[in-house]
Design a protein around this motif. Structure first.
Motif, PDB file in Angstrom:
ATOM      1  N   CYS A 122      20.144  46.108  -9.356  1.00  0.00           N
ATOM      2  CA  CYS A 122      18.777  45.583  -9.488  1.00  0.00           C
ATOM      3  C   CYS A 122      18.039  45.634  -8.161  1.00  0.00           C
ATOM      4  O   CYS A 122      16.850  45.988  -8.104  1.00  0.00           O
ATOM      5  CB  CYS A 122      18.814  44.154 -10.030  1.00  0.00           C
ATOM      6  SG  CYS A 122      19.203  44.030 -11.786  1.00  0.00           S
ATOM      7  N   LEU A 129      18.221  50.507 -16.548  1.00  0.00           N
ATOM      8  CA  LEU A 129      17.157  49.803 -15.841  1.00  0.00           C
ATOM      9  C   LEU A 129      16.030  50.729 -15.398  1.00  0.00           C
ATOM     10  O   LEU A 129      14.965  50.256 -14.985  1.00  0.00           O
ATOM     11  CB  LEU A 129      17.741  49.065 -14.632  1.00  0.00           C
ATOM     12  CG  LEU A 129      18.655  47.891 -14.982  1.00  0.00           C
ATOM     13  CD1 LEU A 129      19.354  47.355 -13.738  1.00  0.00           C
ATOM     14  CD2 LEU A 129      17.867  46.778 -15.671  1.00  0.00           C
ATOM     15  N   SER A 164      14.356  46.323  -9.812  1.00  0.00           N
ATOM     16  CA  SER A 164      14.111  45.992 -11.214  1.00  0.00           C
ATOM     17  C   SER A 164      13.871  44.498 -11.399  1.00  0.00           C
ATOM     18  O   SER A 164      14.545  43.663 -10.802  1.00  0.00           O
ATOM     19  CB  SER A 164      15.322  46.404 -12.065  1.00  0.00           C
ATOM     20  OG  SER A 164      15.181  45.949 -13.395  1.00  0.00           O
ATOM     21  N   THR A 181      25.666  44.164 -10.946  1.00  0.00           N
ATOM     22  CA  THR A 181      24.308  44.096 -11.472  1.00  0.00           C
ATOM     23  C   THR A 181      23.309  43.734 -10.388  1.00  0.00           C
ATOM     24  O   THR A 181      22.228  44.341 -10.281  1.00  0.00           O
ATOM     25  CB  THR A 181      24.227  43.059 -12.605  1.00  0.00           C
ATOM     26  OG1 THR A 181      25.088  43.478 -13.679  1.00  0.00           O
ATOM     27  CG2 THR A 181      22.816  42.931 -13.129  1.00  0.00           C
ATOM     28  N   ASP A 182      23.644  42.749  -9.575  1.00  0.00           N
ATOM     29  CA  ASP A 182      22.747  42.341  -8.490  1.00  0.00           C
ATOM     30  C   ASP A 182      22.451  43.521  -7.560  1.00  0.00           C
ATOM     31  O   ASP A 182      21.313  43.725  -7.143  1.00  0.00           O
ATOM     32  CB  ASP A 182      23.378  41.195  -7.695  1.00  0.00           C
ATOM     33  CG  ASP A 182      23.395  39.887  -8.464  1.00  0.00           C
ATOM     34  OD1 ASP A 182      22.665  39.789  -9.461  1.00  0.00           O
ATOM     35  OD2 ASP A 182      24.151  38.976  -8.079  1.00  0.00           O
TER      36      ASP A 182
END
Length: 224
Positions: free
Chosen positions: A64, A36, A69, A60-61
């Motif tokens: 990010c 990312l 991102s 992932t959350d």
């Protein structure tokens, strides 16, 4: 695309390899940070064991939010073999994606500079690009009985890493023929397409054994 569906049996951790912690963070978390951080990445597909989809989405959350991102991230279940997992990831890519990077979560410390080199080479016209490092050991080719049948010159050898980058249509065509290979570049080679090697990085080692995990831990602490 990040392939993270491996069982990790050789690590002996009792959970899929991508979710084994490295300095308190799953390998997949480290890999995601580098993916990312690549400005060219617009969509990320995580291919994970179906049993760990919720954990991958939660991870992932967090990454990010940490990086701020705006990339789209999709989590899908993997297949029985690596090729099946890559094929599953290809099926959910957005129609506007024309360059595909295939990365192994086990190479979780691959620096963003390697991603940039691969993307730049595909953008410049190569249909398939892999990062690689020079081989320092003497390599012997042996037959089925273990006898040496050849000694290739080290100058022409490279130890290949990921991410591997492809023009999407070429990678899809390769997988339509067969997904049976140790890496996606091998599938593209079978089409008769040329694969370009760009400079890799020692930090892009593949975590397979406990010894590899210890090496990765050391590399992580040495990284500024």
């Amino acid at each position: 695309m990040v392939v993270a569906a491996g069982s990790g049996s050789r690590l002996g951790a009792g959970l899929p390899k991508a979710f084994v912690p490295l300095a308190g963070v799953p390998l997949l978390g480290h890999a995601l940070r580098e993916v990312l951080s690549c400005a060219a990445v617009a969509q990320v597909v995580l291919v994970v064991p179906d049993t760990h989809r919720a954990q991958a989405e939660e991870l992932t959350d967090g990454v990010c939010r940490e990086l701020g991102s705006g990339a789209t991230v999709t989590v899908v279940p993997g297949g029985a073999e690596r090729g099946d997992s890559v094929a599953a990831g290809l099926r959910v890519l957005g129609d506007d994606i024309d360059i595909v990077l295939v990365h192994d979560a086990a190479r979780c410390l691959t620096p963003v500079e390697v991603f940039d080199r691969v993307v730049d080479a595909v953008t410049a016209g190569a249909v398939a690009v892999v990062p690689g490092t020079a081989v320092v050991d003497t390599i012997k080719q042996v037959d089925g009985e273990g006898y040496v049948v050849g000694t290739p010159a080290r100058s022409g050898l490279r130890a290949v890493q990921t991410p591997q980058g492809f023009r999407r249509d070429v990678l899809e065509r390769a997988h339509a023929v067969s997904s049976d290979a140790t890496d996606d570049a091998g599938l593209v080679e079978r089409l008769g397409e040329r694969v370009l090697v760009v400079e890799g990085d020692p930090r892009a080692l593949k975590v397979t054994t406990r010894s590899d995990l210890e090496t990765a831990t050391r590399l992580l602490t040495e990284t500024p």
